[in-house]
Each structure stands twice: as structure tokens, then as C-alpha cells.
Design an enzyme around this catalytic site. Structure first.
Site, PDB file in Angstrom:
ATOM      1  N   CYS A  59      35.154  40.093  34.900  1.00  7.90           N
ATOM      2  CA  CYS A  59      36.175  39.501  35.108  1.00  7.90           C
ATOM      3  C   CYS A  59      37.147  39.814  35.401  1.00  7.90           C
ATOM      4  O   CYS A  59      38.258  40.275  35.562  1.00  7.90           O
ATOM      5  CB  CYS A  59      36.745  38.808  33.361  1.00  7.90           C
ATOM      6  SG  CYS A  59      36.277  39.937  32.191  1.00  7.90           S
ATOM      7  N   HIS A  60      36.979  41.353  35.530  1.00  7.16           N
ATOM      8  CA  HIS A  60      37.927  42.889  35.654  1.00  7.16           C
ATOM      9  C   HIS A  60      37.872  42.678  37.378  1.00  7.16           C
ATOM     10  O   HIS A  60      39.048  43.127  37.687  1.00  7.16           O
ATOM     11  CB  HIS A  60      36.981  44.099  35.555  1.00  7.16           C
ATOM     12  CG  HIS A  60      35.886  44.516  36.201  1.00  7.16           C
ATOM     13  ND1 HIS A  60      34.429  43.593  35.748  1.00  7.16           N
ATOM     14  CD2 HIS A  60      35.421  45.038  37.135  1.00  7.16           C
ATOM     15  CE1 HIS A  60      33.839  44.235  36.388  1.00  7.16           C
ATOM     16  NE2 HIS A  60      33.835  45.090  37.420  1.00  7.16           N
ATOM     17  N   ASN A  79      35.881  35.713  29.004  1.00  6.13           N
ATOM     18  CA  ASN A  79      34.769  35.920  28.855  1.00  6.13           C
ATOM     19  C   ASN A  79      34.127  36.893  27.643  1.00  6.13           C
ATOM     20  O   ASN A  79      35.007  38.109  27.312  1.00  6.13           O
ATOM     21  CB  ASN A  79      34.712  36.793  30.413  1.00  6.13           C
ATOM     22  CG  ASN A  79      33.628  37.319  30.375  1.00  6.13           C
ATOM     23  OD1 ASN A  79      32.531  37.355  30.418  1.00  6.13           O
ATOM     24  ND2 ASN A  79      33.851  38.540  31.357  1.00  6.13           N
ATOM     25  N   GLU A 113      33.801  50.756  41.124  1.00  7.08           N
ATOM     26  CA  GLU A 113      33.579  49.882  41.808  1.00  7.08           C
ATOM     27  C   GLU A 113      34.000  50.162  43.485  1.00  7.08           C
ATOM     28  O   GLU A 113      33.510  49.499  44.935  1.00  7.08           O
ATOM     29  CB  GLU A 113      33.989  48.409  41.239  1.00  7.08           C
ATOM     30  CG  GLU A 113      32.915  48.052  40.679  1.00  7.08           C
ATOM     31  CD  GLU A 113      32.622  46.791  39.716  1.00  7.08           C
ATOM     32  OE1 GLU A 113      33.424  46.095  40.770  1.00  7.08           O
ATOM     33  OE2 GLU A 113      32.559  46.170  38.516  1.00  7.08           O
ATOM     34  N   TYR A 142      43.350  34.315  40.225  1.00  8.08           N
ATOM     35  CA  TYR A 142      43.072  33.778  39.323  1.00  8.08           C
ATOM     36  C   TYR A 142      42.966  32.023  40.968  1.00  8.08           C
ATOM     37  O   TYR A 142      42.429  31.387  40.735  1.00  8.08           O
ATOM     38  CB  TYR A 142      44.223  33.705  38.669  1.00  8.08           C
ATOM     39  CG  TYR A 142      43.683  35.013  37.355  1.00  8.08           C
ATOM     40  CD1 TYR A 142      43.082  34.946  36.977  1.00  8.08           C
ATOM     41  CD2 TYR A 142      45.224  35.848  38.163  1.00  8.08           C
ATOM     42  CE1 TYR A 142      42.876  36.081  35.711  1.00  8.08           C
ATOM     43  CE2 TYR A 142      44.783  36.787  36.460  1.00  8.08           C
ATOM     44  CZ  TYR A 142      42.978  36.608  35.775  1.00  8.08           C
ATOM     45  OH  TYR A 142      42.961  37.709  34.965  1.00  8.08           O
TER      46      TYR A 142
END
Length: 178
Positions: free
Chosen positions: A132-133, A124, A159, A100
Site C-alpha cells: 500500500c506504500h 490494508n 525501492e 488512488y
């Protein structure tokens, strides 16, 4: 007119929201900030039906590991600040993470704005597509995710995120979601 459709995913049902041929929402059913105005799912206009079909196909490909970048048309609502944050999220590449505070710095905001950035990230409306993850706490911890931290872990695992802080937690998430 706003239209909705529910699709299934390996991490639970997903509500798609569209308007005039653009996706305006993608929410895990029941997540924090789930749209309050959803009562019935009327038939979508033709433009939104094609949109929902594309979104569903892209989500299937993402979860199958064969898609890293979405092309479905999206449109943001929200404040100018939120839209700036959501646009910045789109620049985080598949398999990468940021914090962040780093996101705030990228936008030229003082480090003290990390909490405000976190608030916008949490709201979001286009989960997964607007990634946002991929935003972690300052120490690399998997902090809040409107769809639930277990889903965040599973998405990062999908991912291939292997940061020293996230990896042990990511492995646990896949146990929860298969």
C-alpha cells in the site's frame, strides 16, 4: 487460533499475525488500525512459528535490498471490496507507484471512488507485503500511510522510487530512519 510475534526492522518493531499457517497481519507497532485484540503474545503453534520465521527472513531480505517479491503465505479478511483493493495492490511491482484514482480505474470503478479506494488501502492489514506504500495522491504526493508517512517515504526510497514528486520527500525520510 490466532497467534502473534513481534520482529524488529529498520523502521521499528513489526507485529506479525498468523492463523493456520497463513500470515493475516503485518503491522508497525502502534500504527493506525493496529489490532486491538493484542494483549499478550502466547507461544505460536508450530505452523505459525514456521510462518513467522519465513516472514521475518523475508522482511530482513527486503530491508537489505535483496528481496522484491514476498512468498510467505497470506490470507485476507475484510469485506469483498477491501479484498479486491488489496489484491490489486499486490499487482503493483517493486519500485513502481500508482495513484488512488488509477487504482480505482484499474478495478473499473468511477474516478469518484478514489476516496473509497483510499479507505480500503489505508486498512490494508499486511503492510509492506501488500504494498500500500506504493499508492500516491493524485498529484504524486505521499498521502497517508497507516504506518506513518515517514515510513512510507523510507519504503519508497528503499525501492528506488524516483518520481519527480516523491523523490525530495523520500530523501528526507531516510534521514529520519537512518
Amino acid at each position: 487460533m490466532t497467534s502473534y510475534q513481534i520482529i524488529d526492522s529498520p523502521l521499528g518493531d513489526i507485529l506479525l499475525r498468523g492463523q493456520d499457517g497463513a500470515l493475516t497481519g503485518l503491522f508497525f507497532v502502534g500504527q493506525k488500525y493496529y489490532p486491538a485484540d493484542v494483549r499478550q503474545l502466547p507461544a505460536a503453534p508450530a505452523a505459525d512459528s514456521r510462518l513467522f520465521e519465513q516472514a521475518s527472513e523475508e522482511m530482513d531480505a527486503y530491508f537489505a535490498g535483496s528481496l522484491q517479491a514476498f512468498t510467505v503465505p497470506i490470507r485476507f479478511g475484510g469485506s469483498a471490496f477491501q479484498q479486491d483493493i488489496w489484491q490489486a495492490l499486490c499487482a503493483i511491482e517493486f519500485g513502481d507507484t500508482t495513484t488512488y484514482g488509477q487504482l480505482a480505474a484499474r478495478l473499473g470503478l468511477p474516478s469518484g471512488h478514489a476516496r473509497a479506494v483510499g479507505g480500503a488501502v489505508g486498512r490494508n492489514p499486511l503492510s509492506v507485503i501488500v504494498p500500500c506504500h506504493r499508492v500516491l495522491g493524485a498529484s504524486g504526493d505521499l498521502t497517508g500511510y497507516a504506518g506513518g508517512v515517514d515510513r512510507k517515504r523510507a519504503l519508497l526510497k528503499l525501492e528506488g522510487v524516483a518520481s519527480a514528486h516523491a523523490l525530495p520527500v523520500v530523501r528526507q525520510a531516510m534521514l529520519a530512519f537512518g
